[in-house]
Design a protein around this motif. Structure first.
Motif, mmCIF file in Angstrom:
data_model
loop_
_atom_site.group_PDB
_atom_site.id
_atom_site.type_symbol
_atom_site.label_atom_id
_atom_site.label_comp_id
_atom_site.label_asym_id
_atom_site.label_seq_id
_atom_site.Cartn_x
_atom_site.Cartn_y
_atom_site.Cartn_z
ATOM 1 N N PRO A 17 1.384 -66.938 51.023
ATOM 2 C CA PRO A 17 0.999 -65.631 50.477
ATOM 3 C C PRO A 17 0.561 -64.705 51.610
ATOM 4 O O PRO A 17 0.083 -65.151 52.655
ATOM 5 N N GLU A 18 0.713 -63.432 51.381
ATOM 6 C CA GLU A 18 0.294 -62.434 52.355
ATOM 7 C C GLU A 18 -0.890 -61.669 51.794
ATOM 8 O O GLU A 18 -0.816 -61.103 50.703
ATOM 9 N N VAL A 19 -1.988 -61.662 52.530
ATOM 10 C CA VAL A 19 -3.187 -60.943 52.100
ATOM 11 C C VAL A 19 -3.332 -59.688 52.953
ATOM 12 O O VAL A 19 -3.442 -59.767 54.176
ATOM 13 N N SER A 20 -3.326 -58.526 52.302
ATOM 14 C CA SER A 20 -3.436 -57.255 53.017
ATOM 15 C C SER A 20 -4.745 -56.567 52.650
ATOM 16 O O SER A 20 -5.011 -56.324 51.463
ATOM 17 N N ALA A 68 -1.040 -49.783 46.146
ATOM 18 C CA ALA A 68 -2.272 -50.531 46.392
ATOM 19 C C ALA A 68 -3.153 -49.807 47.412
ATOM 20 O O ALA A 68 -4.371 -49.648 47.210
ATOM 21 N N HIS A 69 -2.558 -49.349 48.507
ATOM 22 C CA HIS A 69 -3.326 -48.614 49.513
ATOM 23 C C HIS A 69 -3.823 -47.271 48.969
ATOM 24 O O HIS A 69 -4.934 -46.839 49.270
ATOM 25 N N LEU A 81 -4.520 -56.614 48.588
ATOM 26 C CA LEU A 81 -3.252 -56.886 47.927
ATOM 27 C C LEU A 81 -2.808 -58.279 48.366
ATOM 28 O O LEU A 81 -2.658 -58.543 49.560
ATOM 29 N N ILE A 82 -2.638 -59.185 47.395
ATOM 30 C CA ILE A 82 -2.177 -60.542 47.688
ATOM 31 C C ILE A 82 -0.761 -60.676 47.149
ATOM 32 O O ILE A 82 -0.538 -60.591 45.939
ATOM 33 N N THR A 83 0.190 -60.862 48.050
ATOM 34 C CA THR A 83 1.600 -60.941 47.692
ATOM 35 C C THR A 83 2.081 -62.377 47.784
ATOM 36 O O THR A 83 1.901 -63.033 48.811
ATOM 37 N N VAL A 84 2.708 -62.871 46.710
ATOM 38 C CA VAL A 84 3.240 -64.231 46.679
ATOM 39 C C VAL A 84 4.752 -64.164 46.490
ATOM 40 O O VAL A 84 5.229 -63.745 45.435
ATOM 41 N N PRO A 85 5.539 -64.554 47.508
ATOM 42 C CA PRO A 85 6.992 -64.615 47.334
ATOM 43 C C PRO A 85 7.339 -65.858 46.513
ATOM 44 O O PRO A 85 7.121 -66.982 46.956
ATOM 45 N N CYS A 86 7.851 -65.675 45.306
ATOM 46 C CA CYS A 86 8.130 -66.812 44.426
ATOM 47 C C CYS A 86 9.457 -67.473 44.802
ATOM 48 O O CYS A 86 10.394 -66.819 45.248
ATOM 49 N N HIS A 87 9.518 -68.778 44.605
ATOM 50 C CA HIS A 87 10.715 -69.562 44.930
ATOM 51 C C HIS A 87 10.733 -70.781 44.021
ATOM 52 O O HIS A 87 9.758 -71.073 43.316
ATOM 53 N N GLU A 88 11.833 -71.513 44.034
ATOM 54 C CA GLU A 88 12.038 -72.590 43.070
ATOM 55 C C GLU A 88 11.082 -73.766 43.239
ATOM 56 O O GLU A 88 10.907 -74.570 42.319
#
Length: 288
Positions: A17-20, A68-69, A81-88
């Protein structure tokens, strides 16, 4: 047994995850196409979960970052902003958290969704349909009037922080029986539909992001418009704004326009010789 809240589990499958941290003085560039910024702002004020629907590379992720900004400047705005790139391979434990044994103790590690719920962040689950089906069930209690996150492994129910907002996205063009967003999930969200920008606005975006001049940006936008029409002729996916920007950035590094378009657009879009030839004909016409 001691329980301690830690950072994300570094063993999480796939991308982290990416935390901004949000800075209203450094808002990422985004050019509104319609009223999507007003709709998102209203949804945040009402704490209504948001679904972004649209094709690859049309600006969904940049839009979330921008909003978000922007909202961080308001009195009750988010701080992260916490971004989660979803995958299988993404599991429910990857999102919520898990117990880990460290030395002679057992510690609990919050997942990114739990962190967002506790801290009042915007949590963005990118391409949600790529995740395993058990993960989508987890977000249901967060996306209705309850705004809670049950953590079964700890026997705990977390009430979402006032600043928390759940945002998900998916590309309906990739839908199949196996990868589809259930009606029970879709109807918990307000939906903002994205399409590729019209050529005049896409040219403005390309010029700003890649640094090419106005005329070249317009040529790239025109190419994008023409290539997207080839979807009816067997091309699986239209060219994204992102790829057009990449082509412009290559030109800025001295790569000849036709070559830049070939490696950034043609070869990235298709392996089929017939489709390549069709795109090449457009390139020759637009970049004489």
């Amino acid at each position: 047994m001691s329980i301690e809240l830690k950072k994300f589990d570094t063993r999480m499958q796939g991308q982290q995850p990416e935390v901004s941290r949000l800075n209203p003085n450094a808002i990422p560039y985004y050019l509104p196409i319609a009223d999507e910024d007003e709709i998102f702002t209203a949804a945040y004020r009402a704490r209504l979960p948001v679904l972004l629907k649209g094709p690859t590379g049309c600006g969904k992720t940049r839009f979330v970052e921008h909003m978000a900004h922007k909202l961080a400047a308001t009195d009750d705005g988010p701080g992260e902003l916490i971004t989660v790139p979803c995958h299988e391979d993404l599991t429910g434990s990857d999102l919520v958290g898990r117990f880990l044994i460290q030395a002679d103790e057992t510690v609990w590690v919050d997942g990114p969704l739990t962190q967002a719920v506790r801290r009042g962040a915007i949590c963005y689950l990118d391409e949600i349909v790529e995740a395993r089906k058990d993960t989508t069930v987890l977000i249901h209690p967060l996306s209705d009037h309850r705004r809670i996150l049950p953590i079964e492994k700890r026997g705990e129910i977390i009430e979402a922080h006032d600043g928390f907002l759940l945002v998900i996205s998916y590309n309906p063009g990739y839908q199949s029986i196996q990868k589809n967003l259930k009606h029970s999930t879709r109807q918990r969200f307000i939906t903002i539909e994205f399409k590729y920008p019209p050529a005049d606005k896409e040219a403005v975006i390309i010029e700003h992001e890649s640094g090419v001049d106005t005329d070249m940006a317009m040529q790239l936008a025109l190419l994008g418009e023409k290539v997207r029409h080839l979807k009816t002729s067997g091309l699986d996916e239209g060219v994204s704004t992102r790829l057009l920007i990449y082509a412009g950035e290559l030109m800025g590094q001295g790569i000849e326009p036709r070559r830049a378009v070939t490696v950034a657009v043609t070869w990235s879009l298709t392996h089929e010789n017939e489709s390549k030839r069709a795109i090449d004909e457009l390139v020759k016409a637009i970049f004489p």
